[in-house]
Design an enzyme around this catalytic site. Sequence first.
Site, short mmCIF file in Angstrom:
data_model
loop_
_atom_site.label_atom_id
_atom_site.label_comp_id
_atom_site.label_asym_id
_atom_site.label_seq_id
_atom_site.Cartn_x
_atom_site.Cartn_y
_atom_site.Cartn_z
N GLU A 1 0.86 -1.18 0.00
CA GLU A 1 0.00 0.00 0.00
C GLU A 1 0.89 1.23 0.00
OE1 GLU A 1 -3.91 0.62 2.39
OE2 GLU A 1 -2.30 1.39 3.65
N GLU B 1 -1.87 11.73 2.00
CA GLU B 1 -3.03 11.72 2.89
C GLU B 1 -2.86 12.84 3.90
OE1 GLU B 1 -3.55 8.09 5.08
OE2 GLU B 1 -1.40 7.80 5.35
#
Length: 362
Positions: free
Chosen positions: A224, A229
């Site tokens: 991932e 973010e």
Amino acid sequence: MRRRHFVLKEVRLPFKVIRVDEDCAKEQPVMLTRTTSEMNNLQAETTETGKHMKTTSSHGILQSFRNWQERARPVGKTLVCLGAFLVSLGAGQLAAAPATVIPPAGWHLVWSDEFNQPDGSPPDPAKWGYDLGGSGWGNNEMEYYTDRTNNARIEDGKLVIEARRENFGGKQYTSARLLTLGKASWTYGRFEARIQIPRGQGIWPAFWMLGTNISSAGWPASGEMYIRENIGKEPGTVHGTVHGPGYSGANGIGGPVTLPGGAAVADDFHVFAVDCESNQITWFLDGRPYFNVTPARLPKNARWVFNHPKFIILNLAVGGFWPGSPAAPPTLPPRMVVDYVRVYEKTPTTQMEEPTPLKINQ
């Protein structure tokens, strides 16, 4: 001579990024600028009369472009005009140039979405699918992801992902989570998007990637990679992170970058990118590298799981273990606005060398 038409979203010139939007108003003067001190007197003036455009500069140069059939208006803080032609500025001259995306040096564009569909349209189904549901997604998130245009749609040449406070599927919020799984994936490359994120406690916008083997290998063995973010309680900071076996969850390997002067990331659009290569991943904010990871930085005996195809995800979460619950009442509806998503691959050269790992935040 047959007319040629071009689609232009952004062009990087030596002095400034020029943004172009073909869906704009007629007969509107447009000012092209670098900075106030560098270029006060450059002006492009368009006119519908005679279907042509005139461009003048402080050098007194005049260039006419015939068969002008597009419309022009300013876009954002920079400028813009020219749906069929680009004014390209050189040493004391103006020249016509095809409108196109100029990739970074050493890269070529292999995939993009410029979100040029009509307002109110859903995202291009040939490029994007949806994750649906309200399972919490392993993070105790509070939203139900839908495929409605209430939550994901095109507005003004951009993708809008909007979280709404409403009862739906047993949840109090709805939002959208878009992905290219089954439509496009890449092993290596530069993955880049220009995004304006929302603000607010408990709001969690993300631009990230997962391995296409997620259904067989599971998480985190699939790998991932968070390109960007942000959580609302850290308004000036973005994070780049990787998760894999032995370095996942709270033990993910990542690095933050904080804007100077107390600026909030949500105040404006920013370009978020990673360069993913066989033995390193490097993160960029507005073209500046701020963090990188190589296999040498993994925990002992941990596996590097980023050498297989990956797909892109764009989502706007509400709540969760990391960001916490939204403010009461939350400032809704928060919107993540995506100007474009682009994927570049390295242009082959006669002799390829293994990249030297960067020494950034080590």
